[in-house]
Design an enzyme around this catalytic site. Structure first.
Site, PDB file in Angstrom:
ATOM      1  N   GLU A 191       0.816  -1.226   0.000  1.00 28.90           N
ATOM      2  CA  GLU A 191       0.000   0.000   0.000  1.00 28.90           C
ATOM      3  C   GLU A 191       0.846   1.270   0.000  1.00 28.90           C
ATOM      4  O   GLU A 191       0.901   2.003   0.993  1.00 28.90           O
ATOM      5  CB  GLU A 191      -0.934   0.006   1.212  1.00 28.90           C
ATOM      6  CG  GLU A 191      -1.901  -1.158   1.216  1.00 28.90           C
ATOM      7  CD  GLU A 191      -2.776  -1.224   2.445  1.00 28.90           C
ATOM      8  OE1 GLU A 191      -2.390  -0.668   3.485  1.00 28.90           O
ATOM      9  OE2 GLU A 191      -3.844  -1.848   2.390  1.00 28.90           O
ATOM     10  N   GLU A 384      -5.386  -8.229  -0.589  1.00 32.65           N
ATOM     11  CA  GLU A 384      -6.033  -8.248   0.736  1.00 32.65           C
ATOM     12  C   GLU A 384      -7.521  -8.031   0.546  1.00 32.65           C
ATOM     13  O   GLU A 384      -7.928  -7.148  -0.216  1.00 32.65           O
ATOM     14  CB  GLU A 384      -5.526  -7.103   1.635  1.00 32.65           C
ATOM     15  CG  GLU A 384      -4.114  -7.247   2.099  1.00 32.65           C
ATOM     16  CD  GLU A 384      -3.684  -6.097   3.018  1.00 32.65           C
ATOM     17  OE1 GLU A 384      -4.540  -5.522   3.709  1.00 32.65           O
ATOM     18  OE2 GLU A 384      -2.490  -5.793   3.022  1.00 32.65           O
TER      19      GLU A 384
HETATM   20  C1  BG6 Z   1      -4.379  -3.001   5.253  1.00 32.69           C
HETATM   21  C2  BG6 Z   1      -3.016  -3.329   5.783  1.00 32.69           C
HETATM   22  O1  BG6 Z   1      -4.455  -1.655   4.970  1.00 32.69           O
HETATM   23  O2  BG6 Z   1      -5.479  -3.259   6.087  1.00 32.69           O
HETATM   24  C3  BG6 Z   1      -2.997  -4.466   6.792  1.00 32.69           C
HETATM   25  O3  BG6 Z   1      -2.136  -3.617   4.732  1.00 32.69           O
HETATM   26  C4  BG6 Z   1      -4.166  -4.335   7.733  1.00 32.69           C
HETATM   27  O4  BG6 Z   1      -1.756  -4.461   7.436  1.00 32.69           O
HETATM   28  C5  BG6 Z   1      -5.442  -4.388   6.923  1.00 32.69           C
HETATM   29  O5  BG6 Z   1      -4.172  -5.280   8.760  1.00 32.69           O
HETATM   30  C6  BG6 Z   1      -6.703  -4.387   7.765  1.00 32.69           C
HETATM   31  O6  BG6 Z   1      -6.682  -3.287   8.625  1.00 32.69           O
HETATM   32  P1  BG6 Z   1      -6.903  -3.410  10.184  1.00 32.69           P
HETATM   33  O7  BG6 Z   1      -6.681  -2.035  10.684  1.00 32.69           O
HETATM   34  O8  BG6 Z   1      -8.298  -3.864  10.367  1.00 32.69           O
HETATM   35  O9  BG6 Z   1      -5.900  -4.396  10.663  1.00 32.69           O
END
Ligand code: BG6
Length: 486
Positions: A191, A384
């Site tokens: 990201e 993701e």
């Molecule tokens: C993404 C990141 O933006 O979101 C991850 O790359 C992160 O590291 C994921 O865990 C989910 O976000 P969160 O804040 O719910 O863990």
């Protein structure tokens, strides 16, 4: 018959700082995520506030003096550094074809500028990735998922400095030489657009030490673009045929109404928050709209001679992004605001939200896939996607997470639609395949996994793994290549 290509890469993703723990083992140096503070006694409001909190000199000093793991959850993660063999067995049982994790720079070069790499760090990743391949799981390695050795911040100012770019390039070269035959897909930056929204995570800036915070953020981003191009260049030279990707957090936005102002705002949001970054990495140049954006932000980036050529000659082989939710665009201040990944935004009355207020929008995934492929014609990977929820380990040692199954099923269906639309989507690494510490709020209780980890927000628990209902669902989805989603 599903429309997923037969070699579609069904996978799962985690990141070193959120999973590995072992913050002082294996000769690892202190890294910037080891310094993020959390108190399990905090109420919800404080947890939310902590999400994108700026690092200050005081917080930094406190963390540097703290020896405990208790208030610093990234120092303990889920102890994946010790449990990876058992965890990989579960990934294998699920039929996973691709595993995305990040390499911790501070394990390879504890201080970032050490004369030689740390052999223990290299051996750890060799063992981990060799075992993945033995189990038939391909490796998608993120070279940097936010955390850099702290010494690079104290000594050089982190990403503000060209020295960090130089040491990053050397770190990449070490990885390509040492682990090149064990990694299938490389991702130089997680990201890369994060700096704008979380300057500590994204570019390791200490806010009250910056006279011109915005300028510093975009200067760091420029250095990361240069570093990204250097990584692509080195990978292609050392490992001919290697696949190197560019990644953003995708903030899909819709005009709040058909009012032309809202439509224009949506275009600006898309450009400034998303496409600026993919345009540089995939098209190899700063897009024209950035001139106005920088002018309005009062930013004037220093570029060295050769930077622009380097960026234009070393573009990425594929694009990847994280996708969790969508937002509305409008400059009307009267909209209700809801939380989301890295930033909050305007609420869409047509969407439901997760326990954390993130708006659930599977069709937004199809929309963003079409937009991304149409714009660049590069293969795309969803690096993701998933839902953070308050799972409960029941007395039968099961977790009955039908809400997660529902979320995943609808997103898988929309990926299939996008493939039918003609998008060259080749992989999907579900986020937080196993429960890990949340990156935003640092809570363990914000769980994404299809595997439950018995640990609470304070780090207490057996650390045992349990299969959730979604584990069995995902296994079936993979086995049938997305055909059986019941
Ligand atoms: C993404 C990141 O933006 O979101 C991850 O790359 C992160 O590291 C994921 O865990 C989910 O976000 P969160 O804040 O719910 O863990």
């Amino acid at each position: 018959m599903s429309r997923f290509p037969k070699d579609f890469l069904w996978g799962g993703a985690i990141a070193a700082s959120q999973a590995d723990g072992a913050w002082q083992d294996g000769n690892k140096g202190l890294d910037t995520q080891d310094l993020r503070y959390f108190d399990a006694a905090w109420e919800n409001e404080m947890r939310q506030e902590n999400r994108n909190i700026n690092m200050t000199a005081q917080r930094f000093t406190n963390a540097m003096q703290a020896e405990n793991t208790e208030m610093y959850p990234f120092r303990r993660g889920i102890d994946f550094y010790y449990t990876w063999k058992e965890d990989l067995k579960l990934f294998h049982e699920m039929g996973m074809k691709l595993f995305r994790t990040s390499i911790n720079w501070a394990r390879i070069y504890p201080n970032g500028d050490d004369p030689k790499p740390n052999e223990q760090g290299i051996q750890f990743y060799k063992a981990l990735f060799t075992e993945c391949h033995r189990l038939g799981i391909k490796v998608f390695a993120t070279i940097l998922h936010y955390n850099i050795p702290v010494h690079l911040v104290t000594e050089y100012g982190g990403w503000k400095s060209r020295e960090t770019v130089k040491y990053y390039e050397r770190y990449c070269i070490t990885l390509f030489e040492e682990l090149g035959d064990l990694v299938d897909y490389w991702l130089p930056f997680n990201e890369i657009n994060c700096s704008r929204f979380n300057p500590w995570n994204g570019c390791c800036l200490i806010k009250d030490q910056e006279a011109e915070y915005n300028h510093a953020i975009f200067q760091c981003t420029h250095h990361q673009f240069v570093a990204n191009a250097l990584a692509v260049k080195a990978a292609h030279k050392i490992l001919p045929g290697s696949k190197v990707g560019g990644m953003i957090a995708r903030f899909t936005s819709y005009p709040a109404t058909c009012k032309p102002d809202d439509v224009m705002q949506s275009i600006l949001d898309e450009n400034y928050k998303n496409y600026f970054y993919t345009d540089v990495m995939a098209r190899g140049k700063y897009p024209s709209y950035t001139e106005r954006m920088f002018e309005e932000l009062g930013v004037d980036i220093e570029k060295e001679s050769g930077d622009i050529e380097l960026i234009s000659e070393n573009t990425v082989d594929f694009l990847a992004y994280s996708y969790y939710m969508s937002m509305l665009s409008s400059n009307d201040p009267n909209y209700e605001i809801t939380s989301g990944n890295l930033l909050s935004g305007k609420k869409n009355p047509y969407l439901k939200s997760s326990d954390w207020g993130w708006q659930i929008d599977p069709i937004g995934l199809r929309i963003s896939l079409n937009q991304m492929y149409d714009r660049y014609q590069l293969p795309v990977m969803i690096a993701e996607n998933g839902i953070g929820a308050k799972d409960i380990l029941e007395a039968d040692k099961g977790v009955h997470d039908d809400y997660r199954i529902e979320y995943l099923r609808e997103h898988v269906r929309q990926m299939e639609e996008a493939i039918a639309d003609g998008v060259d989507l080749f992989g999907y690494t579900m986020w937080g395949i196993i429960d890990i510490v949340s990156c935003g709020t640092l809570e363990m209780s914000k769980r994404y996994g299809v595997i439950y980890v018995d640990r609470d927000d304070a780090g207490h628990g057996s650390n045992q793994r349990y299969k959730k209902d979604s584990f069995h669902w995902y296994k079936k989805c993979i086995a049938t290549n997305g055909d059986d989603l019941r």
